[in-house]
Scaffold this active site. Sequence first.
Site, mmCIF file in Angstrom:
data_model
loop_
_atom_site.group_PDB
_atom_site.id
_atom_site.type_symbol
_atom_site.label_atom_id
_atom_site.label_comp_id
_atom_site.label_asym_id
_atom_site.label_seq_id
_atom_site.Cartn_x
_atom_site.Cartn_y
_atom_site.Cartn_z
ATOM 1 N NE ARG A 169 -29.375 -31.740 -34.248
ATOM 2 C CZ ARG A 169 -27.586 -31.640 -35.082
ATOM 3 N NH1 ARG A 169 -27.428 -31.283 -35.950
ATOM 4 N NH2 ARG A 169 -26.936 -31.912 -33.241
ATOM 5 C CG ASP A 171 -26.978 -27.957 -42.784
ATOM 6 O OD1 ASP A 171 -26.248 -27.485 -42.996
ATOM 7 O OD2 ASP A 171 -26.569 -28.969 -41.521
ATOM 8 C CG ASP A 226 -24.858 -37.199 -46.597
ATOM 9 O OD1 ASP A 226 -24.749 -36.583 -45.937
ATOM 10 O OD2 ASP A 226 -23.705 -37.775 -47.595
ATOM 11 C CG PHE A 247 -26.462 -31.560 -48.176
ATOM 12 C CD1 PHE A 247 -25.240 -32.139 -48.933
ATOM 13 C CD2 PHE A 247 -27.992 -30.915 -48.551
ATOM 14 C CE1 PHE A 247 -25.141 -31.263 -49.894
ATOM 15 C CE2 PHE A 247 -27.876 -30.020 -50.072
ATOM 16 C CZ PHE A 247 -26.963 -30.766 -50.885
ATOM 17 C CB CYS A 257 -21.585 -23.835 -42.968
ATOM 18 S SG CYS A 257 -20.833 -25.547 -43.720
HETATM 19 N N1 SAH Z 1 -27.283 -31.490 -41.546
HETATM 20 C C1 SAH Z 1 -25.968 -32.374 -41.018
HETATM 21 C C2 SAH Z 1 -25.190 -32.029 -41.016
HETATM 22 C C3 SAH Z 1 -24.633 -31.917 -42.907
HETATM 23 S S1 SAH Z 1 -22.696 -31.785 -42.842
HETATM 24 C C4 SAH Z 1 -26.841 -32.923 -39.847
HETATM 25 O O1 SAH Z 1 -27.040 -31.823 -38.846
HETATM 26 O O2 SAH Z 1 -25.325 -33.083 -38.911
HETATM 27 C C5 SAH Z 1 -22.912 -32.360 -44.678
HETATM 28 C C6 SAH Z 1 -22.781 -33.610 -44.968
HETATM 29 O O3 SAH Z 1 -23.247 -33.291 -46.989
HETATM 30 C C7 SAH Z 1 -22.604 -34.786 -44.781
HETATM 31 O O4 SAH Z 1 -22.547 -35.757 -44.792
HETATM 32 C C8 SAH Z 1 -21.547 -34.837 -46.583
HETATM 33 O O5 SAH Z 1 -21.008 -36.307 -46.709
HETATM 34 C C9 SAH Z 1 -22.590 -34.771 -47.445
HETATM 35 N N2 SAH Z 1 -22.217 -34.306 -48.409
HETATM 36 C C10 SAH Z 1 -21.525 -33.390 -49.750
HETATM 37 N N3 SAH Z 1 -22.108 -32.744 -50.821
HETATM 38 C C11 SAH Z 1 -22.958 -33.776 -51.092
HETATM 39 C C12 SAH Z 1 -23.602 -34.061 -51.911
HETATM 40 N N4 SAH Z 1 -23.164 -33.484 -53.011
HETATM 41 N N5 SAH Z 1 -25.206 -34.559 -52.500
HETATM 42 C C13 SAH Z 1 -25.237 -35.178 -51.617
HETATM 43 N N6 SAH Z 1 -24.240 -35.163 -50.196
HETATM 44 C C14 SAH Z 1 -23.411 -34.287 -49.601
#
Ligand code: SAH
Length: 396
Positions: free
Chosen positions: A214, A299, A252, A230, A339
């Site tokens: 970040r 992510d 998201d 995401f 991840c």
């Molecule tokens: N980048 C974030 C963490 C991401 S975790 C940070 O730094 O805080 C992954 C996220 O993807 C979750 O919030 C989940 O709700 C979302 N997610 C999962 N599948 C998804 C999809 N197909 N499209 C959009 N969001 C999704």
Amino acid sequence: MNTRYPKLFLMPGRERSLIKGHPWLFSGAVASCEGLPGPGDLVQAVSAAGEPLAVGFYHPRNSIAFRSLTRDPEARVDAGFFRHRIARARLLREKVVTGQTDACRVINAEGDGLPGLVADRYGQYLVVSFSTAGMERFRSKVLEGLKKEFQPTAIYERSEGRARNMEGLADQTGSAMGRMPPPLVEIRENGLSFDVDIISGQKTGFYLDQRVNRELVGALCRGARVLNCFSYSGGFSVYAGCGGAAQVTSVDVSSAATRLAAANWRKNDLPADAHRLVTADVFDYLRQVDEPYDLIILDPPAFARNARDVDSAAAGYKEINRQGIKKLKEGGLLFTFSCSNFIDETLFEKIVLAACRDAGKEARLLKALGPGPDHPVDLGHPEGRYLKGLLLSFGD
Ligand code: SAH
């Protein structure tokens, strides 16, 4: 003082990985065991030739049969042992977590010599997760050690998930010490503010492992149009906003997540009209949107939960990367992550390279990315390296 743990005899040659530095032994490596140790009992691993190698937790029914705690086969594993490891973990965080930051991972399982224990600090609160029967046995001593070393107001427990089930343990959540935390706990990360839902948010409430990445986004996005895919509670988005991005879009699929992202944006006094929040599936969004971006963050959650998922996960990673790359302007930057434990660095790079090829673009690697130093990994434990990422530059 004499310590005598039951001996776990290994099959001939199967001591090799332990000697090389891997902290686990799989059930196929075990020849026999003295007595009938139960889940979580301490045992001494011994080679077929009779050489004592390590002391660790045993599990008779998990495929991970042994998790090393110490390479000193005569070590005494007691409250003092755990206290020492917890103190060492605290000292490391004091060294590596600097700046105006009061949230980080304070215990990272094998990476801190504590298999089955994760603890995250959120201001005055600790969130703890026990995932092995062995660590569960030392639960009260571990909680006592955490209390003495970190002096939190309260410790909240989120012991849940697959690893725990494989050890035959039921989920356990709730207050482990002190009063219940409030619904949202305010933290500071590099001087920025975030509200964290430690009771029902994802993971233990915040993706602490992405802090260093970040920061990098924040440093590279002045004047940029940024797409954060995401986005969860908006961590990358807020850094981008504070780093001078002209426009940030957070996508998201969870509306609870986009609500949190909106609140965290406001909390940092950023202008509302510079943030677009989209509650949508990233796969659909990337297919439909037709805008160019200067910087894109991908992510996603772990697409591969086990070895069988690797092919379909690879297809998913490739698709979002291909779509993302196509949306980048000339000279654009891509932060792309996985991840998934089951997708290692080499495979991830191959997938992203294939995505570049399909998008008809050439990428230059600016930096290989991973979690921050508050997430130490045992050098002999590749399974501990779950988060991998690439910072790529495209075009001129
Ligand atoms: N980048 C974030 C963490 C991401 S975790 C940070 O730094 O805080 C992954 C996220 O993807 C979750 O919030 C989940 O709700 C979302 N997610 C999962 N599948 C998804 C999809 N197909 N499209 C959009 N969001 C999704």
